[in-house]
Scaffold this motif. Sequence first.
Motif: not given
Length: 528
Positions: A45-53
């Motif tokens: 998975l090379k996509y943004d993981n949305g950790l900030e959410y």
Amino acid sequence: ITAISTIGFFALIKIHGRLSFKRKIKDALVEINKDEIDYIQNKNLKYDNGLEYVDVTHSYSYDLDIFGDKSLFQTLNRTATYIGKTKLANSLLGIIPNTEIKLNQDAISELADDVEWRQGILAYSKKTEDSKEIYTKLIQWSKAEEQKTPLILTIVSFLFPVIYFVALGGMIFTDNGFYNDIALYTFLINLGVLSSQLKKIKAELIDSSKINDILKNYSLIIKQLETKNFKSEKLNQLKSSLSDDEGLASEQIKKLSSLFSQLENIVNPVGAGLFNGVILYHLHTLRSLYKWKAEHRTKITDWLNVIGTIEQLNSYANFAYNNTDFTYPSLNSESKIEFNDLGHPLLDSQTRINNTVDFNNQNFIILTGSNMSGKSTFLRSLGINMVLAGTGSPICASKANVHPLNVLVSMRLADSLSDNESYFFAEVKRLKEIMDKADKTVSFVLLDEILRGTNSDDKRTGTVEVIKKIIGKNVIGAIATHDLKVCDASQEYPETLINKCFEVEIIDNELVFDYTLRDGVCKNKSAT
């Protein structure tokens, strides 16, 4: 020769610009497909993981791994704008009415097979890096107080350039030095007029060197919507919201990009000095920007929301395209929940074990089984597919009939050192929160081995009382437990509670798990 060479030079610059842009888009498409193939083949998975959410206080997002590494969000995410990423994240954090879910299902189904169009949108989005900062500044700019150029400045901006060119003509065609003086003084006056407006010009500039390119990308994305013929109602609604009596949104955003680009040229002292001394270039641009803002600023948020919604729907459509064995659930409002061949959508389809379950006869399942037998994965499968069903996405099942409900989960909590809370107290607070929310609306509740922070007798008694309390409310769901005595509660409430289990065998001194859901209470005794 000089004239022809100059014209040819600028023509080649324009051709180079077009080819360079096309190349960037093609490079982006190559990267998109390489990443997609790598994901399908290797689950990279090379996509943004949305950790900030990530929000540990949310009723399910932390427990169900909605955000973070190898999360549902990272698996779904095919967005490249800030608003697209935010729209996708927010869609996973709540439910929408059944009518909206059905509209999303139709839109996602239509987009799923249109790979070229979807990837084109993503390629345009990826061409320039978007960010929350840029988005926020653009929205703030659109909401700032409206400005106007004073009438006297408007008159000056036309009058003095005319005087300058008249004087310039006199210099060329006569030997009268008077015209030289007029041209020089007019040039200096124009610079003085412009300098009096520098503060206003800087106030209008958004502090980003990328804003022109990003706005241009926005216009290109929107143009793809405006020129595309859709079948689904949702996509046609989005398309129709982009045009009005004043023209197409793509053209207006492109014009705004051009105005910002022209205004930003003021940082070039030589060019700015020459053009403003002659024609008050930036004063005309500022007036045009004021006019654009007065006519269109209230629409900017809506236009960007359309872009975000399209990226959100494209992400779900890509998910559907990658998982053709998934299904769009039928929807109901009668608290019916049925899953055929339910599985966890993030597990490998080659090894994933699916199970059939429904909540029509009894509303609440007591689930038993040893560690690693599949209890927690099954609960997460239920939860994550309920979340997906509430967005309009296909879910990991062969067939389903679902009433999309608020999902309430207590599976993974953390000690809060800042609030001086133990794990046990954090769990009790979560259970209280679940009880309170279940009083207000029909909910889907998942509990995994609750009250672990106390002794076994207390835990058993507490668990049974929690079950009795929660089935007295309008809830559907399941609780996993290791304590087989808890299962006795189903004898007291046979119309509401049912026992299900996962078994494990020891074959040739090896633990063997089949991850198959069975009726009844777990019979294996792994430790013994």
